[in-house]
Design an enzyme around this catalytic site. Structure first.
Site, PDB file in Angstrom:
ATOM      1  N   ASN A  63       0.800  -1.232   0.000  1.00 10.24           N
ATOM      2  CA  ASN A  63       0.000   0.000   0.000  1.00 10.24           C
ATOM      3  C   ASN A  63       0.829   1.276   0.000  1.00 10.24           C
ATOM      4  O   ASN A  63       0.307   2.338   0.297  1.00 10.24           O
ATOM      5  CB  ASN A  63      -0.949   0.014   1.191  1.00 10.24           C
ATOM      6  N   CYS A  64       2.131   1.182  -0.323  1.00  5.19           N
ATOM      7  CA  CYS A  64       2.967   2.379  -0.353  1.00  5.19           C
ATOM      8  C   CYS A  64       3.035   2.925  -1.771  1.00  5.19           C
ATOM      9  O   CYS A  64       3.230   2.183  -2.721  1.00  5.19           O
ATOM     10  CB  CYS A  64       4.381   2.065   0.141  1.00  5.19           C
ATOM     11  N   LEU A  65       2.863   4.233  -1.890  1.00  5.73           N
ATOM     12  CA  LEU A  65       2.939   4.887  -3.200  1.00  5.73           C
ATOM     13  C   LEU A  65       4.369   4.979  -3.676  1.00  5.73           C
ATOM     14  O   LEU A  65       5.303   4.994  -2.954  1.00  5.73           O
ATOM     15  CB  LEU A  65       2.328   6.292  -3.123  1.00  5.73           C
TER      16      LEU A  65
END
Length: 105
Positions: free
Chosen positions: A103-105
């Site tokens: 879920n990290c950009l």
């Protein structure tokens, strides 16, 4: 000795090919000089991966997991951002040779 294969974002394709030398090389690319505080987080992440077979899925959960294992002084966003600028979970996982957090950009 050849370096482990990495994807286009710099993450290792196989987390088990990681070495401390690989970590130092990846950190240098981010202008990070690894010190004891960094290695403590890297070691924690490698243990987390061994136990759960995944990286912490988000920055928030990364901070929470560090807090549970290493205490409030180290399990906070400001501390981790100083060690691993940008998105701490993503940067730290890349240096630790782990897959990109989901879920990290």
């Amino acid at each position: 000795m050849s370096q482990p294969k990495r994807n286009n974002e710099g993450f290792l394709e196989n987390a088990w090919e990681w070495t401390p030398e690989t970590a130092s090389e990846i950190a240098r690319e981010d202008d990070i000089d690894l010190e004891n505080n960094h290695w403590e987080i890297i070691s924690f992440l490698r243990g987390f991966y061994r136990e759960h077979e995944m990286s912490p899925p988000s920055n928030r959960l990364f901070v929470k997991a560090v807090k549970e294992h290493l205490g409030e002084d180290k399990g906070n966003s400001i501390y981790l951002m100083r060690l691993f600028p940008g998105t701490p979970a993503k940067t730290a996982c890349r240096i630790a040779g782990l897959p990109r957090p989901t879920n990290c950009l």
